[in-house]
Design a protein around this motif. Structure first.
Motif, PDB file in Angstrom:
ATOM      1  N   PRO A 216      31.225 148.742 -55.797  1.00  0.00           N
ATOM      2  CA  PRO A 216      30.682 149.713 -56.751  1.00  0.00           C
ATOM      3  C   PRO A 216      30.435 149.072 -58.110  1.00  0.00           C
ATOM      4  N   GLN A 217      29.498 149.636 -58.837  1.00  0.00           N
ATOM      5  CA  GLN A 217      29.217 149.149 -60.189  1.00  0.00           C
ATOM      6  C   GLN A 217      30.460 149.218 -61.065  1.00  0.00           C
ATOM      7  N   MET A 218      31.200 150.300 -60.945  1.00  0.00           N
ATOM      8  CA  MET A 218      32.405 150.500 -61.739  1.00  0.00           C
ATOM      9  C   MET A 218      33.598 150.666 -60.806  1.00  0.00           C
ATOM     10  N   SER A 219      34.627 149.873 -61.046  1.00  0.00           N
ATOM     11  CA  SER A 219      35.886 150.031 -60.317  1.00  0.00           C
ATOM     12  C   SER A 219      37.018 149.908 -61.315  1.00  0.00           C
ATOM     13  N   PHE A 220      37.926 150.867 -61.283  1.00  0.00           N
ATOM     14  CA  PHE A 220      38.978 150.927 -62.296  1.00  0.00           C
ATOM     15  C   PHE A 220      40.311 151.183 -61.598  1.00  0.00           C
ATOM     16  N   VAL A 221      41.204 150.182 -61.635  1.00  0.00           N
ATOM     17  CA  VAL A 221      42.524 150.318 -61.023  1.00  0.00           C
ATOM     18  C   VAL A 221      43.409 151.186 -61.907  1.00  0.00           C
ATOM     19  N   SER A 222      44.052 152.178 -61.309  1.00  0.00           N
ATOM     20  CA  SER A 222      44.929 153.067 -62.069  1.00  0.00           C
ATOM     21  C   SER A 222      46.363 153.053 -61.560  1.00  0.00           C
ATOM     22  N   SER A 223      46.618 152.420 -60.411  1.00  0.00           N
ATOM     23  CA  SER A 223      47.990 152.342 -59.910  1.00  0.00           C
ATOM     24  C   SER A 223      48.182 151.060 -59.119  1.00  0.00           C
ATOM     25  N   PHE A 224      49.391 150.513 -59.227  1.00  0.00           N
ATOM     26  CA  PHE A 224      49.733 149.264 -58.552  1.00  0.00           C
ATOM     27  C   PHE A 224      51.237 149.263 -58.358  1.00  0.00           C
ATOM     28  N   THR A 225      51.689 149.285 -57.114  1.00  0.00           N
ATOM     29  CA  THR A 225      53.119 149.397 -56.858  1.00  0.00           C
ATOM     30  C   THR A 225      53.473 148.655 -55.581  1.00  0.00           C
ATOM     31  N   GLN A 226      54.739 148.315 -55.466  1.00  0.00           N
ATOM     32  CA  GLN A 226      55.228 147.712 -54.225  1.00  0.00           C
ATOM     33  C   GLN A 226      55.331 148.790 -53.161  1.00  0.00           C
ATOM     34  N   LYS A 227      54.941 148.460 -51.939  1.00  0.00           N
ATOM     35  CA  LYS A 227      54.960 149.433 -50.864  1.00  0.00           C
ATOM     36  C   LYS A 227      56.390 149.807 -50.514  1.00  0.00           C
ATOM     37  N   ALA A 228      56.659 151.099 -50.410  1.00  0.00           N
ATOM     38  CA  ALA A 228      57.986 151.573 -50.050  1.00  0.00           C
ATOM     39  C   ALA A 228      58.322 151.117 -48.636  1.00  0.00           C
ATOM     40  N   GLY A 229      59.495 150.518 -48.471  1.00  0.00           N
ATOM     41  CA  GLY A 229      59.940 150.090 -47.159  1.00  0.00           C
ATOM     42  C   GLY A 229      59.415 148.753 -46.700  1.00  0.00           C
ATOM     43  N   ASP A 230      58.552 148.102 -47.496  1.00  0.00           N
ATOM     44  CA  ASP A 230      58.009 146.795 -47.112  1.00  0.00           C
ATOM     45  C   ASP A 230      57.704 146.009 -48.379  1.00  0.00           C
ATOM     46  N   SER A 231      58.655 145.194 -48.825  1.00  0.00           N
ATOM     47  CA  SER A 231      58.511 144.475 -50.099  1.00  0.00           C
ATOM     48  C   SER A 231      57.494 143.356 -50.041  1.00  0.00           C
ATOM     49  N   SER A 232      56.943 143.072 -48.844  1.00  0.00           N
ATOM     50  CA  SER A 232      55.939 142.013 -48.742  1.00  0.00           C
ATOM     51  C   SER A 232      54.537 142.515 -49.051  1.00  0.00           C
ATOM     52  N   LYS A 233      54.392 143.831 -49.273  1.00  0.00           N
ATOM     53  CA  LYS A 233      53.070 144.409 -49.498  1.00  0.00           C
ATOM     54  C   LYS A 233      53.041 145.216 -50.786  1.00  0.00           C
ATOM     55  N   THR A 234      51.843 145.378 -51.327  1.00  0.00           N
ATOM     56  CA  THR A 234      51.619 146.239 -52.490  1.00  0.00           C
ATOM     57  C   THR A 234      50.579 147.293 -52.133  1.00  0.00           C
ATOM     58  N   VAL A 235      50.533 148.332 -52.942  1.00  0.00           N
ATOM     59  CA  VAL A 235      49.523 149.378 -52.789  1.00  0.00           C
ATOM     60  C   VAL A 235      48.743 149.483 -54.098  1.00  0.00           C
ATOM     61  N   ILE A 236      47.420 149.391 -53.999  1.00  0.00           N
ATOM     62  CA  ILE A 236      46.543 149.462 -55.167  1.00  0.00           C
ATOM     63  C   ILE A 236      45.698 150.727 -55.063  1.00  0.00           C
ATOM     64  N   GLY A 237      45.688 151.508 -56.125  1.00  0.00           N
ATOM     65  CA  GLY A 237      44.832 152.684 -56.190  1.00  0.00           C
ATOM     66  C   GLY A 237      43.753 152.481 -57.237  1.00  0.00           C
ATOM     67  N   TYR A 238      42.492 152.746 -56.864  1.00  0.00           N
ATOM     68  CA  TYR A 238      41.410 152.530 -57.826  1.00  0.00           C
ATOM     69  C   TYR A 238      40.302 153.550 -57.628  1.00  0.00           C
ATOM     70  N   GLY A 239      39.537 153.745 -58.694  1.00  0.00           N
ATOM     71  CA  GLY A 239      38.413 154.655 -58.661  1.00  0.00           C
ATOM     72  C   GLY A 239      37.108 153.912 -58.490  1.00  0.00           C
ATOM     73  N   LEU A 240      36.163 154.551 -57.819  1.00  0.00           N
ATOM     74  CA  LEU A 240      34.849 153.965 -57.569  1.00  0.00           C
ATOM     75  C   LEU A 240      33.792 154.774 -58.316  1.00  0.00           C
ATOM     76  N   ASN A 241      33.125 154.111 -59.261  1.00  0.00           N
ATOM     77  CA  ASN A 241      32.024 154.722 -60.018  1.00  0.00           C
ATOM     78  C   ASN A 241      32.417 156.053 -60.663  1.00  0.00           C
ATOM     79  N   ASP A 242      33.673 156.138 -61.099  1.00  0.00           N
ATOM     80  CA  ASP A 242      34.155 157.363 -61.759  1.00  0.00           C
ATOM     81  C   ASP A 242      33.895 158.596 -60.898  1.00  0.00           C
ATOM     82  N   CYS A 243      33.936 158.415 -59.573  1.00  0.00           N
ATOM     83  CA  CYS A 243      33.561 159.503 -58.680  1.00  0.00           C
ATOM     84  C   CYS A 243      34.652 159.825 -57.675  1.00  0.00           C
TER      85      CYS A 243
END
Length: 337
Positions: free
Chosen positions: A284-311
């Protein structure tokens, strides 16, 4: 209580947010309505909050910090529970530069009328290292010299996930690059963009030049820094873009993909793609990450939350190993046929 059904809720009253899609299987509640938002910094926006153990009182709650900028890394300690109310006039004067023309029609967000208490002065770390790899925007035939499209400074984003020394070392990779880690680092995600410049509105500037470097196009990066003041940045990745969800091709609408039953209009975000040097990327033209955390129950992974084109929004799982690979790549990984 549901926030949208109670317009006169007190800002201190717990409430539940409406779900746009997916029924009532996921419920998000707010214990307070945004009274921990910090209205400091230059514009009071695009900062990330993070906590580290209290250095002087280990048994007390974590110390909370607000990131103003990433390059250079400006960080301010705050007390989220202590704030004072600002008048609309104070906010209005704060966000407009002296001598500039003010518009009375501008709305003042209630969030920006609260300023939490600051502790001490803003810290500034030393110069950040160079990106771990270069991307297409640095190609001399694309944007020579000072014509690099993306501004050097970056903002959050989201912060932070702790990476232990063992997770950062990952065996031979960092041994080869002579950056063996003995301490943990905090890792965050930031963004930068092509900013609008006055010449975009000038008729005497060729449209071809404007089309070659369209403004308000975003890219993303990881960065890692010390978990204590002055929070020196130790590594940063090159730029990358966050993609769309896969297209739903099976017609059952059950998979978490574009056009599925949970978010049927999200496919419209593909109408605005990341574009530079007349090349369209699958992001997308615009991508904005708003959350970043370690995955519950699995410390080898992370979870990223982001918005696409403010939509629309998206959640993705990313292995810590992959993030370290971007921050500290093996040089052989950067050779392409």
């Amino acid at each position: 209580k549901v926030a949208s059904e109670n317009k006169d809720l007190n800002w201190e009253t717990p409430c539940r947010l409406d779900n746009l899609y997916g029924g009532d299987n996921l419920q998000i509640g707010l214990m307070r309505q945004f009274n921990t938002i910090w209205s400091g910094g230059i514009l009071g926006k695009n900062y990330a909050l993070f906590g580290v153990p209290n250095a002087t009182h280990p048994n007390e709650p974590d110390s909370i910090y607000a990131e103003l900028d990433i390059f250079p890394h400006h960080v301010q300690q705050i007390l989220p529970e202590e704030y004072h109310q600002l008048s609309k006039r104070d906010v209005f004067n704060f966000i407009w530069k002296p001598g500039s023309r003010k518009q009375r029609r501008m709305n003042i967000d209630l969030v920006n009328m609260r300023r939490v208490k600051e502790v001490g002065n803003t810290t500034e770390s030393g110069n950040a290292p160079l990106p771990s790899f270069l991307t297409a925007d640095a190609h001399p035939e694309w944007f020579p010299g000072e014509d690099a499209p993306f501004k050097e400074s970056a903002h959050g984003g989201a912060c932070c996930v702790s990476f232990s020394a063992e997770e950062l070392n990952l065996g031979d990779r960092t041994m080869k690059s002579k950056s063996q880690h003995r301490e943990s680092l905090l890792v965050g995600i930031g963004h930068t963009k092509v900013i609008w410049k006055p010449w975009y509105s000038r008729k005497n500037v060729a449209q071809e030049r404007k089309d070659r470097v369209p403004h308000t196009h975003y890219v993303t990066l990881f960065y890692a820094f010390d978990p204590y003041p002055p929070f020196q940045v130790r590594a940063r990745s090159g730029y990358f873009c966050l993609g769309h969800a896969p297209l739903n091709n099976n017609g059952d609408g059950l998979e978490p993909s574009e056009g599925g039953m949970f978010n049927p209009h999200s496919i419209l975000t593909r109408n605005r793609q990341l574009l530079q040097n007349n090349i369209t990327f699958g992001c997308p033209q615009m991508s904005f990450v708003s959350s970043f955390t370690q995955k519950a129950g699995d410390s080898s992974k992370t979870v990223i939350g982001y918005g696409l084109n403010d939509c629309t929004g998206r959640l993705v799982e990313v292995e810590k190993d992959e993030i370290v690979r971007l921050l500290y790549p093996d040089p052989m990984d950067m050779i392409f046929d």
